[in-house]
Write an enzyme that holds these catalytic residues in place. Sequence first.
Site, PDB file in Angstrom:
ATOM      1  N   ASP A   1      -8.951 -11.483 -12.226  1.00 30.26           N
ATOM      2  CA  ASP A   1      -7.515 -11.211 -12.410  1.00 30.26           C
ATOM      3  C   ASP A   1      -7.221 -10.909 -13.875  1.00 30.26           C
ATOM      4  OD1 ASP A   1      -4.764 -11.215 -12.687  1.00 30.26           O
ATOM      5  OD2 ASP A   1      -4.428 -13.073 -11.592  1.00 30.26           O
TER       6      ASP A   1
ATOM      7  N   ASP B   1       5.423 -14.943  -8.084  1.00 30.49           N
ATOM      8  CA  ASP B   1       4.385 -14.752  -9.092  1.00 30.49           C
ATOM      9  C   ASP B   1       5.125 -14.558 -10.416  1.00 30.49           C
ATOM     10  OD1 ASP B   1       2.483 -13.813 -10.828  1.00 30.49           O
ATOM     11  OD2 ASP B   1       1.985 -12.024  -9.669  1.00 30.49           O
TER      12      ASP B   1
ATOM     13  N   LYS C   1       5.327 -16.522 -21.174  1.00 32.07           N
ATOM     14  CA  LYS C   1       4.299 -17.314 -20.486  1.00 32.07           C
ATOM     15  C   LYS C   1       3.145 -17.683 -21.414  1.00 32.07           C
ATOM     16  CE  LYS C   1       1.608 -17.053 -16.173  1.00 32.07           C
ATOM     17  NZ  LYS C   1       1.442 -16.202 -14.969  1.00 32.07           N
TER      18      LYS C   1
ATOM     19  N   GLU D   1      -3.057 -18.710  -9.181  1.00 33.53           N
ATOM     20  CA  GLU D   1      -2.943 -17.287  -8.855  1.00 33.53           C
ATOM     21  C   GLU D   1      -4.160 -16.738  -8.107  1.00 33.53           C
ATOM     22  OE1 GLU D   1      -1.759 -15.885 -12.713  1.00 33.53           O
ATOM     23  OE2 GLU D   1       0.197 -16.830 -12.472  1.00 33.53           O
TER      24      GLU D   1
HETATM   25  P1  ADP Z   1       0.991 -10.347 -15.312  1.00 34.78           P
HETATM   26  O1  ADP Z   1       0.722 -11.021 -14.027  1.00 34.78           O
HETATM   27  O2  ADP Z   1       0.230 -10.929 -16.445  1.00 34.78           O
HETATM   28  O3  ADP Z   1       2.411 -10.177 -15.638  1.00 34.78           O
HETATM   29  P2  ADP Z   1       0.307  -7.835 -14.037  1.00 34.78           P
HETATM   30  O4  ADP Z   1      -0.728  -8.214 -13.053  1.00 34.78           O
HETATM   31  O5  ADP Z   1       1.623  -7.429 -13.533  1.00 34.78           O
HETATM   32  O6  ADP Z   1       0.407  -8.894 -15.184  1.00 34.78           O
HETATM   33  O7  ADP Z   1      -0.316  -6.675 -14.924  1.00 34.78           O
HETATM   34  C1  ADP Z   1       0.396  -6.150 -15.970  1.00 34.78           C
HETATM   35  C2  ADP Z   1      -0.543  -5.442 -16.898  1.00 34.78           C
HETATM   36  O8  ADP Z   1      -1.202  -4.407 -16.185  1.00 34.78           O
HETATM   37  C3  ADP Z   1       0.196  -4.806 -18.044  1.00 34.78           C
HETATM   38  O9  ADP Z   1      -0.519  -5.002 -19.241  1.00 34.78           O
HETATM   39  C4  ADP Z   1       0.210  -3.334 -17.655  1.00 34.78           C
HETATM   40  O10 ADP Z   1       0.241  -2.503 -18.779  1.00 34.78           O
HETATM   41  C5  ADP Z   1      -1.114  -3.223 -16.929  1.00 34.78           C
HETATM   42  N1  ADP Z   1      -1.151  -2.075 -16.029  1.00 34.78           N
HETATM   43  C6  ADP Z   1      -0.357  -1.830 -14.961  1.00 34.78           C
HETATM   44  N2  ADP Z   1      -0.684  -0.662 -14.396  1.00 34.78           N
HETATM   45  C7  ADP Z   1      -1.697  -0.148 -15.128  1.00 34.78           C
HETATM   46  C8  ADP Z   1      -2.481   1.044 -15.058  1.00 34.78           C
HETATM   47  N3  ADP Z   1      -2.239   1.969 -14.145  1.00 34.78           N
HETATM   48  N4  ADP Z   1      -3.459   1.223 -15.984  1.00 34.78           N
HETATM   49  C9  ADP Z   1      -3.685   0.290 -16.936  1.00 34.78           C
HETATM   50  N5  ADP Z   1      -3.000  -0.831 -17.054  1.00 34.78           N
HETATM   51  C10 ADP Z   1      -2.012  -1.058 -16.158  1.00 34.78           C
HETATM   52 MG    MG Z   2      -0.483 -11.962 -12.746  1.00 31.96          MG
END
Ligand code: ADP
Ligand code: MG
Length: 523
Positions: free
Chosen positions: A182, A12, A74, A151
């Site tokens: 998502d 991912d 990205k 995804e």
């Molecule tokens: P991506 O796939 O776009 O990289 P993720 O699914 O890993 O993203 O999500 C990352 C986002 O989720 C970030 O903006 C992070 O700040 C947010 N995030 C992660 N944990 C929390 C939480 N406990 N509360 C709020 N936002 C969160």
């Molecule tokens: Mg993601």
Amino acid sequence: MAASKQPAVGIDLGTTFSVAACLDAAGHPQTLVNAEGERLTPSVVLIEDDEVVVGKEAVKAMGTDMAHVADCAKRDVGQRTFHKPLGGRPYPPEAIEAWVLNKLRLDTQKLIGAYQKVVVTVPAYFDEVRRKATQDAGYIAGFDVMDIINEPTAAAVAFGFQRGFLAEGGTSRQRLRILVYDLGGGTFDVTVMEITGRDFVALATDGDVRLGGRDWDQRLVDCVAEDFVRKHGVDPREDPNVEGRMWRECEDAKRTLSVRSHALITSEFGGHVARLDMTRAQFEEMTLDLLERTAFTTRQTLQAAGLDWSQIDRILLVGGATRMPAVVRMLRELSGQDPDQSVSPDEAVAHGAALHAGLLLARHAGQAPRFQIRNVNSHSLGVVANDPQTSQLRNAILIPRNTPLPADARRIFKTHKRGQKSILVQIVEGESAAPDDCAPVGRCSVRDLPADLPAQTPIEVGFRYLDNGRLSVQVKVAGTNTRLEHEIMRENSLTTDQLNSWRKYVSGLPPVARVISDGVAAP
Ligand code: ADP
Ligand code: MG
């Protein structure tokens, strides 16, 4: 699946965090930890003269060396260059993503041995150009990308696996309709899927490639900065390193606000210090419009699938930002049901990709597939044609959005004038009739047409759109042997030579004899 020797690895490649997973001996997906022992690797790259650092250490450099740090590459994928030069040098976004992938490759190889074949995920809403660039990033990183998968589809596969739908022997033929919501760091995606036993079919998909947790962070950063200006008369955002530190502070506070009713945010600049006590209610109010945008897209996607909420059996939450209580509340109000939080929002996508990798490896080994995925396209595909009635250029759509894939379409166009020597076919992606409002996918030209070809000679343009959202094009000229296939010149895409030199530079691996999935053989 266990029969194949090669590990089934899914990646991912996220805007803010990336995750690698692999099927274990029993065929269960497991997250692979990175060299720091963590399951999530920040998709952040620090490029200095003599070294490139990826992940957690690069995030630290955001407070001191912002001019050399690249994050959220990205979001720029599909553009020619990353939005800011690093150390004065421009980089293609796929090279920055490749460094992230290369770290995952090197770290995970320590755990499971050398491997090259992977499945990489993309947002369902990614267009063709971004899909190609993602595949190229994998190549630069030294991978052989067997497939790219959406995804939300990957998350649904992981969910189906967890529910036992993919188990050997018995499988439920009961139909389950799920809506995958998502919300990640940089992108938002919503997809309606139907799972019938081992059949995963996407019904409709939509999203926003520029909306994610980062935008929630930005609101906090701006609020803190404005508070600082009110208190001390100077704006801490003037210094990129201070702003970088503010980002880290605010992202942390955002996480705190997911579990507590308030968070203290401290900032320092020019010898001044300011403290702001932010309540969850304030935070939710200043980001309400962002949440509302996701609600709007969700409603629209449901409509595009021809369904209402009573026909949705599950709402699946994916992406770290769905941990914000406001998201769950909004979806509950919108749908009248409690969202399902049974899969890990950070890992489900990588797990689904690993299951898909297992499926592909098994298929290559001649085994029967354990499940099947069918997708729809997220954008209409057409060619730019001259409208004889208005003499204006127009987007002639060949494959409308949300068409089940793979899809074939052909359409006849005519040459303009007698003795025309060449034809240019311009392919665009988008819903508008005006080509300028659509995204250019690429062009292919047919040269050396036979002399004296009469005006109005029919030209057949055929599209073949594969399940993974990649496109091939055929052009046939009536009455001649001229046939052109697969040769799409993409806007903003790296040439084979550039890809190979980036591959050497980033992964240290030589170019491999391979067939890029659109059929163009690389050296
Ligand atoms: P991506 O796939 O776009 O990289 P993720 O699914 O890993 O993203 O999500 C990352 C986002 O989720 C970030 O903006 C992070 O700040 C947010 N995030 C992660 N944990 C929390 C939480 N406990 N509360 C709020 N936002 C969160
Ligand atoms: Mg993601």
